[in-house]
Design a protein around this motif. Structure first.
Motif, short mmCIF file in Angstrom:
data_model
loop_
_atom_site.label_atom_id
_atom_site.label_comp_id
_atom_site.label_asym_id
_atom_site.label_seq_id
_atom_site.Cartn_x
_atom_site.Cartn_y
_atom_site.Cartn_z
N ALA A 33 0.83 -1.21 0.00
CA ALA A 33 0.00 0.00 0.00
C ALA A 33 0.87 1.26 0.00
CB ALA A 33 -0.91 0.00 1.22
N LYS B 256 -1.54 -3.74 9.31
CA LYS B 256 -1.20 -3.22 7.99
C LYS B 256 -1.22 -1.70 7.99
CE LYS B 256 -2.87 -7.09 5.17
NZ LYS B 256 -3.86 -7.50 4.13
N ARG B 257 -2.16 -1.12 8.75
CA ARG B 257 -2.24 0.34 8.82
C ARG B 257 -0.99 0.91 9.48
NH1 ARG B 257 -6.98 0.49 10.81
NH2 ARG B 257 -6.48 0.71 13.01
N HIS C 280 -14.52 3.34 7.47
CA HIS C 280 -13.42 3.51 8.41
C HIS C 280 -13.94 3.62 9.82
CE1 HIS C 280 -11.34 4.14 4.71
NE2 HIS C 280 -12.19 5.08 4.41
N GLU D 19 -7.56 -0.40 -3.97
CA GLU D 19 -8.02 -1.44 -3.05
C GLU D 19 -6.95 -1.83 -2.05
OE1 GLU D 19 -9.98 -5.95 -3.14
OE2 GLU D 19 -9.43 -4.92 -5.02
N VAL D 20 -5.67 -1.89 -2.49
CA VAL D 20 -4.60 -2.30 -1.58
C VAL D 20 -4.45 -1.30 -0.44
CG1 VAL D 20 -2.76 -1.14 -2.89
CG2 VAL D 20 -2.21 -3.15 -1.47
N ALA E 105 -7.95 -0.64 6.71
CA ALA E 105 -8.97 -1.37 7.47
C ALA E 105 -8.38 -2.41 8.41
CB ALA E 105 -9.94 -2.06 6.50
N ASP E 106 -7.07 -2.60 8.39
CA ASP E 106 -6.42 -3.62 9.22
C ASP E 106 -5.38 -2.93 10.12
OD1 ASP E 106 -3.86 -5.51 9.51
OD2 ASP E 106 -5.62 -6.80 9.35
N ARG F 241 -7.01 0.71 0.73
CA ARG F 241 -8.20 0.58 1.56
C ARG F 241 -8.10 -0.65 2.47
NH1 ARG F 241 -12.47 -0.48 -1.34
NH2 ARG F 241 -11.57 -0.44 -3.44
N ASP F 242 -7.54 -1.73 1.95
CA ASP F 242 -7.36 -2.93 2.77
C ASP F 242 -6.39 -2.65 3.92
OD1 ASP F 242 -9.07 -4.37 1.20
OD2 ASP F 242 -7.50 -5.41 0.05
N ALA F 243 -5.33 -1.92 3.65
CA ALA F 243 -4.36 -1.59 4.69
C ALA F 243 -4.97 -0.69 5.76
CB ALA F 243 -3.13 -0.93 4.08
#
Length: 299
Positions: free
Chosen positions: A187, A246-247, A292, A235-236, A242-243, A238-240
Motif C-alpha cells: 500500500a 497493515k495500517r 473507516h 483497493e490495496v 482497514a487492518d 483501503r485494505d491496509a
C-alpha cells in the motif's frame, strides 16, 4: 548511528599540564573510553562545563564550505562561546557541548548568528548529557542522528531534540531501501508512486491518529472530501487502512520513504506554517460508505 570518530590522539599523559585545553577537547571524542571519561571529568572539574546538572550536546552540520570558511566559523564559535560552550571538531561540522544556564541568549540562535557569510548550516540536532553520565560519545551519536533526521525531513518535525524524535530515530536505524517497503507494505509503495494528493491525504490522516476532524484541519478540506478520497483509494490502500497491523506498517513505511527520499509533504509544510490560509477544497460527491470505523466519534 554515526560510527565515525575523531582519529587524532594525543600521547599518553601529554595533557597533565594544568590547562592544556586543546588536548582535553580532542580526547573528549577519542576512540578510547577511558580518555573520553577523563577528559569529561577534567572539563567539569575546571568549570568549562557545569559540574552538576545537565548539559546539552548539539551536532551542527554544515553545507559544503571552504576550509577557510569553516575555520572562520570555528574561531567565531570558540571566541563567543568560551564561557558556556565547548566546541569540538567533528565529521561534517561541529559538536557543541553547552552549559545552557550560562548562555545569555538561546543557543540555537547564537549558533546561527555567528556564522560568517558563505557558511550554510544544514541542520542542528541535540541530545542531553545527564549529570550522572561520564561518556560523551553516545550522546554525540544521538545528537548527530537528530541532526541528520532534521536535515532530511525538515523543520516540520517541530523539534531538533533526540528525545523528541523517537519514532524517526528508530526508522533512521533501519537499513535497506525502497525495495524493503515494496515487500513490507504494498500500500505504501502504491501511494508513493500515485498522485501526491492521495499520498498526502493518507499520510496526514494517519499522522492525525485517524481523527477526521484533525486531518481535515491540516489538509484544509471538508470531511466529505476526506471520506471521498479515502473511499476511492486503490483497493490495496483501503485494505491496509482497514487492518490495524497493515495500517501501522503503512504509516511507518511512508515515513521510511520520506526519510530515504528527503521530500517534505505539503501537510508538513502547512503544519509548520499554520497561519497560512488556503481556500478550502470543495467537491460535489455522492453519499459515501463509512468504511473507516476507526474514525467513529471523531467528527
Amino acid at each position: 548511528m554515526n560510527s565515525e570518530r575523531s582519529t587524532i590522539e594525543p600521547a599518553e599523559g601529554s595533557w597533565s599540564i594544568s590547562d592544556d585545553r586543546a588536548f582535553v577537547l580532542i580526547d573528549m571524542l577519542s576512540d578510547h573510553r577511558d580518555r573520553r571519561r577523563h577528559a569529561l571529568r577534567t572539563a567539569r572539574a575546571r568549570r568549562w562545563l557545569d559540574s552538576y546538572g545537565e548539559v546539552v550536546v548539539r551536532s551542527v552540520l554544515l553545507g559544503t564550505t571552504s576550509t577557510m570558511e569553516r575555520d572562520e566559523y570555528a574561531r567565531a564559535l570558540r571566541h563567543d562561546g568560551r564561557d558556556h560552550t565547548l566546541v569540538l571538531d567533528h565529521v561534517g561540522g561541529f559538536v557543541l557541548v553547552t552549559s545552557e544556564r550560562r548562555a545569555a541568549s538561546p543557543v540555537d540562535e547564537w549558533v546561527r548568528s555567528v556564522a560568517p557569510a558563505g557558511v550554510r548550516i544544514s541542520a542542528i540536532g541535540s541530545a542531553v548529557l545527564h549529570a550522572d553520565e561520564d561518556d560523551l560519545l553516545g550522546v554525540v551519536d544521538e545528537a548527530r542522528t537528530a541532526a541528520e533526521i532534521v536535515g532530511q525531513v525538515g523543520d516540520a518535525l517541530g523539534s531538533t531534540r533526540a528525545e523528541d524524535l523517537g519514532g524517526w530515530r528508530l526508522l533512521h536505524a533501519i537499513g535497506g531501501g525502497p525495495q524493503l517497503v515494496t515487500s513490507a507494505s504494498p500500500a505504501a509503495d502504491e501511494l508513493w508512486h500515485a498522485d501526491p494528493v492521495r499520498r498526502e491525504t493518507v499520510e496526514t490522516y494517519l499522522d492525525s491518529g485517524c481523527n477526521v476532524v484533525v486531518a481535515c484541519e491540516r489538509l484544509h478540506i471538508h470531511r466529505t472530501t476526506l471520506y471521498y478520497r479515502l473511499d476511492t483509494m486503490p483497493e490495496v490502500v483501503r485494505d491496509a487502512l482497514a487492518d490495524g497491523l497493515k495500517r501501522s506498517t503503512l504509516h511507518l513505511s511512508l515515513k521510511l520513504l520520506r526519510l530515504w527520499n528527503d521530500v517534505p509533504t505539503a501537510s508538513e509544510r502547512s503544519s509548520a506554517s499554520s497561519r497560512r490560509r488556503r481556500v478550502p477544497e470543495t467537491r460535489v460527491v455522492a453519499p459515501v460508505r463509512q468504511l473507516h470505523p476507526q474514525s467513529a466519534g471523531t467528527e
